[in-house]
Design a protein around this motif. Sequence first.
Motif, PDB file in Angstrom:
ATOM      1  N   UNK A   1      -7.640  18.552  11.034  1.00 30.38           N
ATOM      2  CA  UNK A   1      -8.451  17.995  12.115  1.00 30.38           C
ATOM      3  C   UNK A   1      -7.745  18.236  13.445  1.00 30.38           C
ATOM      4  N   UNK A   2      -8.497  18.014  14.513  1.00 31.57           N
ATOM      5  CA  UNK A   2      -7.993  18.238  15.864  1.00 31.57           C
ATOM      6  C   UNK A   2      -7.923  16.904  16.588  1.00 31.57           C
ATOM      7  N   UNK A   3      -6.783  16.663  17.224  1.00 28.60           N
ATOM      8  CA  UNK A   3      -6.610  15.476  18.061  1.00 28.60           C
ATOM      9  C   UNK A   3      -6.453  15.928  19.506  1.00 28.60           C
ATOM     10  N   UNK A   4      -7.234  15.365  20.388  1.00 31.10           N
ATOM     11  CA  UNK A   4      -7.088  15.703  21.805  1.00 31.10           C
ATOM     12  C   UNK A   4      -5.910  14.930  22.386  1.00 31.10           C
ATOM     13  N   UNK A   5      -5.189  15.566  23.288  1.00 33.01           N
ATOM     14  CA  UNK A   5      -4.029  14.931  23.923  1.00 33.01           C
ATOM     15  C   UNK A   5      -3.892  15.488  25.331  1.00 33.01           C
ATOM     16  N   UNK A   6      -2.802  15.146  26.000  1.00 32.40           N
ATOM     17  CA  UNK A   6      -2.524  15.662  27.333  1.00 32.40           C
ATOM     18  C   UNK A   6      -1.330  16.608  27.281  1.00 32.40           C
ATOM     19  N   UNK A   7      -1.375  17.624  28.129  1.00 38.79           N
ATOM     20  CA  UNK A   7      -0.248  18.540  28.316  1.00 38.79           C
ATOM     21  C   UNK A   7       0.271  18.374  29.737  1.00 38.79           C
ATOM     22  N   UNK A   8       1.579  18.234  29.892  1.00 40.80           N
ATOM     23  CA  UNK A   8       2.190  18.035  31.197  1.00 40.80           C
ATOM     24  C   UNK A   8       2.669  19.359  31.767  1.00 40.80           C
TER      25      UNK A   8
ATOM     26  N   UNK B   1      -3.286  18.052  31.575  1.00 43.13           N
ATOM     27  CA  UNK B   1      -4.479  18.843  31.303  1.00 43.13           C
ATOM     28  C   UNK B   1      -4.837  18.736  29.824  1.00 43.13           C
ATOM     29  N   UNK B   2      -6.061  19.130  29.445  1.00 41.85           N
ATOM     30  CA  UNK B   2      -6.489  18.961  28.048  1.00 41.85           C
ATOM     31  C   UNK B   2      -5.681  19.815  27.075  1.00 41.85           C
ATOM     32  N   UNK B   3      -5.183  19.173  26.030  1.00 46.53           N
ATOM     33  CA  UNK B   3      -4.438  19.841  24.964  1.00 46.53           C
ATOM     34  C   UNK B   3      -5.039  19.423  23.631  1.00 46.53           C
TER      35      UNK B   3
ATOM     36  N   UNK C   1      -2.349  24.484  24.327  1.00 46.75           N
ATOM     37  CA  UNK C   1      -2.276  23.921  25.674  1.00 46.75           C
ATOM     38  C   UNK C   1      -2.569  25.001  26.717  1.00 46.75           C
ATOM     39  N   UNK C   2      -2.735  24.574  27.953  1.00 49.61           N
ATOM     40  CA  UNK C   2      -2.877  25.487  29.087  1.00 49.61           C
ATOM     41  C   UNK C   2      -1.512  26.096  29.408  1.00 49.61           C
TER      42      UNK C   2
ATOM     43  N   UNK D   1      -4.459  29.779  26.546  1.00 47.72           N
ATOM     44  CA  UNK D   1      -4.225  29.063  25.288  1.00 47.72           C
ATOM     45  C   UNK D   1      -2.821  29.386  24.790  1.00 47.72           C
ATOM     46  N   UNK D   2      -1.897  28.534  25.108  1.00 50.25           N
ATOM     47  CA  UNK D   2      -0.542  28.695  24.572  1.00 50.25           C
ATOM     48  C   UNK D   2      -0.488  27.999  23.214  1.00 50.25           C
TER      49      UNK D   2
END
Length: 359
Positions: free
Chosen positions: A36-43, A60-62, A77-78, A168-169
């Motif tokens: 599954x995919x969990x949304x998180x934040x990327x700093x 940003x959205x991760x 991540x971005x 997409x890193x």
Amino acid sequence: MHELSLRTGFEIELLAPAGSDRMVLAEEIAGRCDGRVRRSFHTDSEPAAVPGVGVFRHLSPAFDVVDAHGHPVARLVDDITIEADLAAVPGRPGHRGWYRILCDDARMLRLIERHADPDAPLATVLQPVADLFGVRVDVFAAAARVNDASGATVAAAMPLPAGRERPCEVITPPLIAGHGLALERLLAPARELGFTVPQEAAVHLHVDGAPFRQPDAFANLVRLFGSWREVLWSALDTNPACRRLAPLPEALVDLVELPWQDADDRSGWARLQEAARAVGVTKYADVNLTQLLSKRPVRDTVEVRILPGAIDGTVIVRRAAVVEALLTRCLDPRPLPRPGAGAVRDPRAALDDLVAVRR
């Protein structure tokens, strides 16, 4: 296929096709492993255009992919260094309603990340931050802001800039064995979905830092990336368009040649570590040594940043095997020599000679 023996984590920079995004790849990878995919934040951070503000830090959205047992598979991540391809196909701001949270203080941003819900819409994501300050969220047509009681801005949420959903890193957890197969489980879906290698792309390798926390090994690491830079770039096909690469400071290259080894290896390392911290080492170099020098490392690794972009696991592992052999040679107490006159003419042969074990 080449095999690696060191526990290694990978960061692989890709680009989604126009109209797609990194969440599409995350969901595809998750579907193939019953995860599954969990949304998180990327700093991340970037220079600020606002006068008096040096850097804007942002979330940003991760997307974190876990398998059926909840074990990490990859984090997507971005990467703000990816720009050239986005300029060619601009897209629209706020793709899927995605946004960034901006702040000019690193400590405050960590607090915001702890309290904000990455699944919340732009208009309400800063509400927990407003509650902390006892104020309200100012909501505008396409932004939200929290000011403290004195009117100073704490944070703002704004639509994701046009195209920033496409970089997409792909960040892997540390891989112990079967590195190539593990990478292909991530990259084969990317290829099938039309992901490509962006113009500024690189692949970063993370290996455990602990073995390099001794004067001999650290000195050899600095010699390798300090004196052999031109040879390494040629042998590994380093991407000249890649951003945030730089040679190690000359002061560090000179520093490691001083006598640091003594009867108490720990004491010698502590003195070298303290001296090296003072010469201005940053993560944005060919090799990131900052975690070795930190008193409280966030991620206890040596990060090698000069591999070119790729979207094939076999190709990545083949180049990583060259780096692994060189890092293993750095653990040998014999000082690395400087490259000979012919090293640039035949860089691979020069590196082969460098790692050869002489008994």
